[in-house]
Design a protein around this motif. Structure first.
Motif, PDB file in Angstrom:
ATOM      1  N   ALA A  58       1.015  -1.259  -0.199  1.00  0.00           N
ATOM      2  CA  ALA A  58      -0.091   0.160  -0.036  1.00  0.00           C
ATOM      3  C   ALA A  58       0.858   1.278   0.257  1.00  0.00           C
ATOM      4  CB  ALA A  58      -0.807  -0.067   1.388  1.00  0.00           C
TER       5      ALA A  58
ATOM      6  N   GLU B 113      -6.985   4.276   0.992  1.00  0.00           N
ATOM      7  CA  GLU B 113      -6.419   3.280   0.736  1.00  0.00           C
ATOM      8  C   GLU B 113      -5.505   2.891   1.824  1.00  0.00           C
ATOM      9  OE1 GLU B 113      -5.283   4.799  -3.659  1.00  0.00           O
ATOM     10  OE2 GLU B 113      -3.476   3.742  -2.822  1.00  0.00           O
ATOM     11  N   ILE B 114      -5.032   3.662   2.739  1.00  0.00           N
ATOM     12  CA  ILE B 114      -4.279   3.517   3.838  1.00  0.00           C
ATOM     13  C   ILE B 114      -4.732   4.435   5.087  1.00  0.00           C
ATOM     14  CG2 ILE B 114      -2.473   5.051   2.950  1.00  0.00           C
ATOM     15  CD1 ILE B 114      -0.214   3.137   4.206  1.00  0.00           C
TER      16      ILE B 114
ATOM     17  N   THR C  73      -5.947  -0.935   5.391  1.00  0.00           N
ATOM     18  CA  THR C  73      -4.578  -0.967   5.616  1.00  0.00           C
ATOM     19  C   THR C  73      -4.236  -0.010   6.656  1.00  0.00           C
ATOM     20  OG1 THR C  73      -3.989  -1.455   3.500  1.00  0.00           O
ATOM     21  CG2 THR C  73      -2.184  -0.575   4.488  1.00  0.00           C
TER      22      THR C  73
ATOM     23  N   ARG D 211      -0.824  -4.023   1.746  1.00  0.00           N
ATOM     24  CA  ARG D 211      -2.141  -3.811   1.753  1.00  0.00           C
ATOM     25  C   ARG D 211      -2.967  -4.739   2.689  1.00  0.00           C
ATOM     26  NH1 ARG D 211      -3.795  -0.397  -1.901  1.00  0.00           N
ATOM     27  NH2 ARG D 211      -1.979  -0.841  -3.503  1.00  0.00           N
TER      28      ARG D 211
ATOM     29  N   GLY E  16       0.575   3.709  -2.931  1.00  0.00           N
ATOM     30  CA  GLY E  16       0.503   2.866  -4.057  1.00  0.00           C
ATOM     31  C   GLY E  16       1.759   3.103  -5.144  1.00  0.00           C
TER      32      GLY E  16
END
Ligand SMILES: Nc1ncnc2c1ncn2[C@@H]1O[C@H](COP(=O)(O)OP(=O)(O)OP(=O)(O)O)[C@@H](O)[C@H]1O
Length: 268
Positions: A26, A184-185, A217, A55, A90
């Motif tokens: 991630a 995403e995180i 994540t 991730r 990413g």
């Protein structure tokens, strides 16, 4: 049963294994160096750090005061610039982004949880939870938001303002706010630092659950071995370098490592 499982009823323990660390990444730091100041005030806060955050994994960052934990998190989250090396979320190289692109990346792809809950006092719990999406002009996914709210146990408190909630409940709102946007995180800086151990364990349990059940994540800075035991992996920093990693940590194993570093620090 792990220490974390004992501290949090309903927590089913980590099924993670080191093999999974090789799965999707991630965020990644490569030879990341961060220097503050110059001349006599020059401080190398991060000294060529390379680390990957997998991730759907829960990583804790630990280390003595001043070892660079917050700096690493701030650099990875695009809150602070880097001096050399690379920091990626990413595939995106943060140093290649301008200020506006960075702001958008933080808004759209990253969730934050801080020690001070950072809720807006005039908004209700629900309004606080959906605020980042409102600001981004994104329509909340109602089903998802309901699931998050249910998971963190706030269904009965949605109309309350922060002052009408306990510290633990306020931090749960902050956790729900971070999770609701499905970033995403999530970067969490001492998220249980202001909570009693029971509320802290609850919040950590929810974070753990979000990783396990929702493939979130999470990267968390903490000083607390019990908090770290909720993670899949602990990365230890000392003097701006990564000195050790521990997978499937128990609080006792984390404490042992901390003692080891303390002893080394005293003899070196
Ligand atoms: N804005 C800044 N300007 C100058 N030096 C800084 C700045 N931020 C951090 N530092 C220095 O960088 C080093 C790492 O700091 P950092 O806050 O990352 O440590 P930490 O491990 O998070 O510490 P703590 O556990 O006490 O929060 C320290 O020596 C600190 O004094």
């Amino acid at each position: 049963m792990s220490h974390a499982a004992a501290a949090y009823p309903g927590f089913s323990g980590s099924s993670a294994s080191p093999d999974r660390a090789a799965a999707a990444v991630a965020a990644r730091a490569t030879d990341l160096t961060k220097v503050y100041g110059e001349g006599e005030t020059r401080v190398v806060a991060l000294d060529s750090v390379s680390v990957e955050f997998g991730r759907a994994r829960f990583t804790a960052i630990m280390g003595p005061s001043g070892s660079g934990k917050s700096t690493l998190m701030h650099c990875m989250a695009g809150l602070d610039g880097i001096s050399a090396g690379s920091a990626r979320i990413g595939d995106v190289e943060l140093a290649s982004l301008g200020e506006r692109q960075l702001t958008r990346l933080r808004r759209d792809r990253i969730g934050f949880i801080f020690q001070a809950f950072n809720l807006l006092p005039t908004l209700t719990a629900l309004e606080n939870i959906t605020l980042p999406m409102d600001i981004a002009g994104r329509k909340p996914d109602r089903e998802w938001v309901s699931r998050v709210i249910e998971t963190v146990g706030l269904s009965e408190r949605l109309a309350h303002r922060p002052a009408q909630l306990s510290g633990g409940q306020q931090q749960r709102v902050a956790v729900a706010r971070a999770l609701a946007a499905q970033p995403e995180i999530i970067f969490a800086d001492e998220p249980t630092g202001n909570l009693d151990s029971r509320s802290g364990a609850e919040v950590l349990g929810f974070l753990r659950e979000s990783v396990q059940a929702m493939q979130q994540t999470v990267v968390m800075v903490t000083h607390d071995p019990v908090a770290a035991s909720f993670a899949d992996r602990v990365v230890f920093l000392a003097d701006g370098r990564i000195v050790e990693e521990l997978y499937e940590p128990t609080a006792d194993a984390v404490l042992d490592r901390m003692r080891l570093f303390d002893a080394k620090g005293r003899t070196s």
